[in-house]
Scaffold this active site. Structure first.
Site, mmCIF file in Angstrom:
data_model
loop_
_atom_site.group_PDB
_atom_site.id
_atom_site.type_symbol
_atom_site.label_atom_id
_atom_site.label_comp_id
_atom_site.label_asym_id
_atom_site.label_seq_id
_atom_site.Cartn_x
_atom_site.Cartn_y
_atom_site.Cartn_z
ATOM 1 N N ASN A 20 0.832 -1.210 0.000
ATOM 2 C CA ASN A 20 0.000 0.000 0.000
ATOM 3 C C ASN A 20 0.862 1.253 0.000
ATOM 4 O OD1 ASN A 20 0.471 -1.005 2.660
ATOM 5 N ND2 ASN A 20 -1.125 0.292 3.509
ATOM 6 N N GLU A 42 0.357 5.188 0.631
ATOM 7 C CA GLU A 42 -0.576 6.205 1.122
ATOM 8 C C GLU A 42 -0.167 7.594 0.655
ATOM 9 O OE1 GLU A 42 -1.108 5.489 5.350
ATOM 10 O OE2 GLU A 42 -2.274 3.691 4.908
ATOM 11 N N CYS A 86 -4.181 0.635 -2.442
ATOM 12 C CA CYS A 86 -3.992 -0.623 -1.703
ATOM 13 C C CYS A 86 -2.906 -1.476 -2.355
ATOM 14 C CB CYS A 86 -5.281 -1.419 -1.689
ATOM 15 S SG CYS A 86 -6.610 -0.723 -0.704
ATOM 16 N N GLU A 113 -2.964 -4.708 -3.068
ATOM 17 C CA GLU A 113 -3.455 -5.648 -4.087
ATOM 18 C C GLU A 113 -3.531 -4.976 -5.452
ATOM 19 O OE1 GLU A 113 -4.674 -4.967 -1.123
ATOM 20 O OE2 GLU A 113 -5.796 -6.641 -0.263
ATOM 21 N N CYS A 160 -10.109 -5.441 0.601
ATOM 22 C CA CYS A 160 -11.243 -4.506 0.692
ATOM 23 C C CYS A 160 -12.136 -4.633 -0.544
ATOM 24 C CB CYS A 160 -10.737 -3.074 0.846
ATOM 25 S SG CYS A 160 -10.114 -2.346 -0.678
ATOM 26 N N CYS A 211 -10.682 -3.439 -3.889
ATOM 27 C CA CYS A 211 -9.699 -4.392 -4.438
ATOM 28 C C CYS A 211 -10.383 -5.621 -4.993
ATOM 29 C CB CYS A 211 -8.667 -4.776 -3.385
ATOM 30 S SG CYS A 211 -7.476 -3.455 -3.100
#
Ligand code: THU
Length: 160
Positions: A62, A64, A73, A75, A112, A115
């Site tokens: 990830n 940010e 993210c 993934e 999530c 994703c």
């Protein structure tokens, strides 16, 4: 009126050693990628590693951003790179290792919703399952036989 019933199931492994050697390797790659995640705001570090049919392993984590929604993210970082660099290679499986530095995360942590949708695009595109392995920083490993298994009745290109 009729009902539609969708059932879903996962395999839960107690120990990484119960899994095949290639899967152990993929989980280790995801754990290594997690250590390089850039998560100064959430302190929630995620690593993902996917294996292509040519044996190549692509990892991501990830990333940010001070403008929170601009982050991405793990993934999606991994799968978008795979899509960009190896568009003709099928993705066999993805391992995800996630955990906070603030609280203990020893339960499997699933991807999530955003994703799931992004991963499903590639499963539909290649018309074969992407097996998902996900875990916390230690403890059980959950296995989903496909992305569709964690995102049933998906929105996909068939309606566009
Ligand atoms: N995150 C992921 O990398 N993957 C997920 O599936 C869930 C959340 C990241 C995004 C953000 O950097 C942090 O975890 C907290 O939400």
């Amino acid at each position: 009126m009729k009902k539609i019933k969708i059932e879903t199931a996962f395999d839960i492994y107690e120990n990484i050693k119960e899994l095949s050697f290639p899967v152990q390797k993929l989980l280790k790659k995801a754990a290594e990628a997690r250590k390089k995640a850039y998560a100064p705001y959430s302190q929630f570090f995620v690593g993902a590693a996917l294996e292509l049919e040519n044996g190549e392993i692509i990892s991501g984590n990830n990333q940010e951003n001070a403008s929170y929604p601009s982050g991405l993210c793990a993934e999606r970082t991994a799968i978008y790179y795979a899509g960009a660099e190896f568009p003709d290679q099928n993705i066999l499986r993805m391992a995800i290792v996630a955990g906070s530095t603030k609280i203990s995360t020893t339960k499997p942590i699933p991807p999530c919703g955003a994703c799931r949708q992004a991963l499903s695009e590639y499963e539909v595109k290649q018309n074969s399952n992407i097996v998902l392995y996900f875990m916390g920083t230690s403890g059980q490993i959950a296995v989903s036989k496909s992305v569709e298994n964690i995102l049933p009745w998906i929105f996909d290109k068939s309606v566009l």
